[in-house]
Design a protein around this motif. Sequence first.
Motif, PDB file in Angstrom:
ATOM      1  N   ASP A 475       0.833  -1.207   0.000  1.00  0.00           N
ATOM      2  CA  ASP A 475       0.000   0.000   0.000  1.00  0.00           C
ATOM      3  C   ASP A 475       0.867   1.256   0.000  1.00  0.00           C
ATOM      4  O   ASP A 475       0.531   2.258  -0.648  1.00  0.00           O
ATOM      5  N   ALA A 476       1.990   1.220   0.724  1.00  0.00           N
ATOM      6  CA  ALA A 476       2.891   2.375   0.755  1.00  0.00           C
ATOM      7  C   ALA A 476       3.534   2.598  -0.610  1.00  0.00           C
ATOM      8  O   ALA A 476       3.731   3.744  -1.035  1.00  0.00           O
ATOM      9  N   LEU A 477       3.871   1.506  -1.300  1.00  0.00           N
ATOM     10  CA  LEU A 477       4.400   1.643  -2.653  1.00  0.00           C
ATOM     11  C   LEU A 477       3.404   2.341  -3.560  1.00  0.00           C
ATOM     12  O   LEU A 477       3.752   3.251  -4.318  1.00  0.00           O
ATOM     13  N   GLU A 478       2.150   1.911  -3.488  1.00  0.00           N
ATOM     14  CA  GLU A 478       1.121   2.510  -4.339  1.00  0.00           C
ATOM     15  C   GLU A 478       0.906   3.977  -3.989  1.00  0.00           C
ATOM     16  O   GLU A 478       0.724   4.820  -4.878  1.00  0.00           O
ATOM     17  N   ALA A 479       0.941   4.286  -2.685  1.00  0.00           N
ATOM     18  CA  ALA A 479       0.778   5.684  -2.270  1.00  0.00           C
ATOM     19  C   ALA A 479       1.917   6.550  -2.800  1.00  0.00           C
ATOM     20  O   ALA A 479       1.736   7.754  -3.023  1.00  0.00           O
ATOM     21  N   GLY A 480       3.076   5.934  -3.033  1.00  0.00           N
ATOM     22  CA  GLY A 480       4.207   6.673  -3.571  1.00  0.00           C
ATOM     23  C   GLY A 480       4.255   6.706  -5.084  1.00  0.00           C
ATOM     24  O   GLY A 480       5.247   7.134  -5.667  1.00  0.00           O
ATOM     25  N   GLY A 481       3.188   6.222  -5.735  1.00  0.00           N
ATOM     26  CA  GLY A 481       3.106   6.290  -7.188  1.00  0.00           C
ATOM     27  C   GLY A 481       3.690   5.101  -7.921  1.00  0.00           C
ATOM     28  O   GLY A 481       3.889   5.170  -9.139  1.00  0.00           O
ATOM     29  N   GLN A 482       3.965   4.000  -7.205  1.00  0.00           N
ATOM     30  CA  GLN A 482       4.521   2.811  -7.845  1.00  0.00           C
ATOM     31  C   GLN A 482       3.509   1.673  -7.820  1.00  0.00           C
ATOM     32  O   GLN A 482       2.596   1.661  -6.989  1.00  0.00           O
ATOM     33  N   PRO A 483       3.653   0.691  -8.716  1.00  0.00           N
ATOM     34  CA  PRO A 483       2.730  -0.445  -8.704  1.00  0.00           C
ATOM     35  C   PRO A 483       2.840  -1.209  -7.387  1.00  0.00           C
ATOM     36  O   PRO A 483       3.947  -1.413  -6.872  1.00  0.00           O
ATOM     37  N   PRO A 484       1.704  -1.657  -6.816  1.00  0.00           N
ATOM     38  CA  PRO A 484       1.742  -2.420  -5.558  1.00  0.00           C
ATOM     39  C   PRO A 484       2.151  -3.868  -5.813  1.00  0.00           C
ATOM     40  O   PRO A 484       1.392  -4.816  -5.566  1.00  0.00           O
ATOM     41  N   VAL A 485       3.367  -4.043  -6.297  1.00  0.00           N
ATOM     42  CA  VAL A 485       3.890  -5.358  -6.687  1.00  0.00           C
ATOM     43  C   VAL A 485       5.340  -5.452  -6.247  1.00  0.00           C
ATOM     44  O   VAL A 485       6.106  -4.495  -6.387  1.00  0.00           O
ATOM     45  N   LEU A 486       5.740  -6.630  -5.715  1.00  0.00           N
ATOM     46  CA  LEU A 486       7.123  -6.870  -5.345  1.00  0.00           C
ATOM     47  C   LEU A 486       7.536  -8.272  -5.765  1.00  0.00           C
ATOM     48  O   LEU A 486       6.714  -9.190  -5.802  1.00  0.00           O
TER      49      LEU A 486
END
Length: 545
Positions: A475-486
């Motif tokens: 969720d933090a990745l998505e909030a930072g403008g990146q895909p929520p994928v690792l």
Amino acid sequence: MTLVLGIGGGGTPSRDAAACLVDDAGRVLALVAEERVAGARCGSWPRRAVERCLELADTRWPEVTVVAVGRRLPHDSPVRRPVDLLERIGAPSRELGRLKVEFVGSHEALIAAAVGCCGAPQAAVLVADAAGEDGPVSLWRWQEGQAQRLEVWPQTCSPGQLMDETARWMGPGITPGAVADLAAYGAHMVPPDPGWLRVGDDGMRSLLGADARINHAVAADLWQARIAEFAGSGPRPDRPARQLPMDRIACRVAAAAQTTVARVMQQLAARARRLAGTDVLCVAGSMARNEHVMGRLERPLFTAPVPDGARGAALGAAWTLSPPSPAQLMDPYRGSYAGLPPAPATGRTREATDPARVAELLASGQLVGVAWGRSEAGTRQLGHRTVLATPTDRTILGTLARVSGALPWRPAAVIARHRAHLLWAETGALEPYGAGRAPLTEQGQTQLPAAAHRDGTVLPHLLVETGSPVAAILDALEAGGQPPVLLTAPLAAPTGPLAETTDQAVRGAGRHGLDLLVTGAAGEALIRFDRSLPWRAAPAPGARR
């Protein structure tokens, strides 16, 4: 409350041994592999796994009413009486006269594991394993809680054994899963159909014939001869496993084997649906772990998080006697608890976990381990014992392979939130277990270059749980403008299999060179490793120095 204890590994000490504990409503209280408790792979009865299951369920032997074994008793088993089995798995002497022991056929057990995760009142079932008491491949109709066998084929027709023997032909360090991944490097060679296995109107046919007297050992030798004949007069691959994609013969053989089993499985799936009179299909056995095959089968399609081996047999044996009601997707996190986070020590510091900060460090190229809550029951990394990395940089793949002990050319899986669906084709009920590969969309290939295999597919696991540290990081990745994928890879213990406890995770993360480790009962602690200091993990108890 009455409990059923499922045992996987059969009537002989097995390298692949496991135990499963379910209640009278079919709820899985614990599912533990012996190697996870032992901290290393070892051939033994699942005595320690049984102890751990009872501990996790906070119960004792008097609550267990029956022990269900996920295969029939082999003729060469040292177990001649039920009491022999009970003694070997640690049942107290005072319980030996009370406990019942039920032996369930291996395919029947795997069927129960698969349909228990389905939820449909009627389903076609395809079991394709490397072996089986009556045959390695069988088709079934599941209806009103009963399994009716429709067809079965002998050992010579096993696609699972074909993949096993292809892996053995290629040499040490190669598994059937590696063969499936290597096939993508030989796909451009368009290997001819070697005619090893086929499915016609009259059923399966094998180049090895249809003699039911041919057992697993004889079939292994026959497959080795056929594979060598297809490969030509040259020697077996002499490159190390990490360099096999550069071996044209190895890639061609892998492509031939994977193409054969993929075609056969698609034909068997269609045959099972037609004979059972339903479109709902459950797949069990070793071929259910072939993500390339599973990703190509038509939906609706279901499998268990542990579709084969001792774990699948233990789960299915227990569910045969106490099925889940209603059947539904199983919670795959039924292993041991991680435990409390460690105190600070030389070479490492501890602080509170900040998902946003962890997301930033991942985006910068750092590797982060995760060990929290209960471990995954199966072998796939579903966010509780895993190593995370950014999918945007392909240069990180070599480091990720080194840390996880994987071959550098094998693709990493990904873990994601549901909102990442635009990046690949959906795989339906396979996604919560990461059980099927999916083609990347054009957008996915652009945004996730490190996740793409050579064939343009990705292995996705969609995280459905909320409140987990991995969910918070995504969720933090998505909030930072990146895909929520690792990217996700195994979090290894210092030696042996996956880390099970916080202590194993910390020692393994330090030894294998991770930057950070998120751990604790709720993932509340962040361990930072000082990479400037030489790290020498403390030996495991009883290990030689």
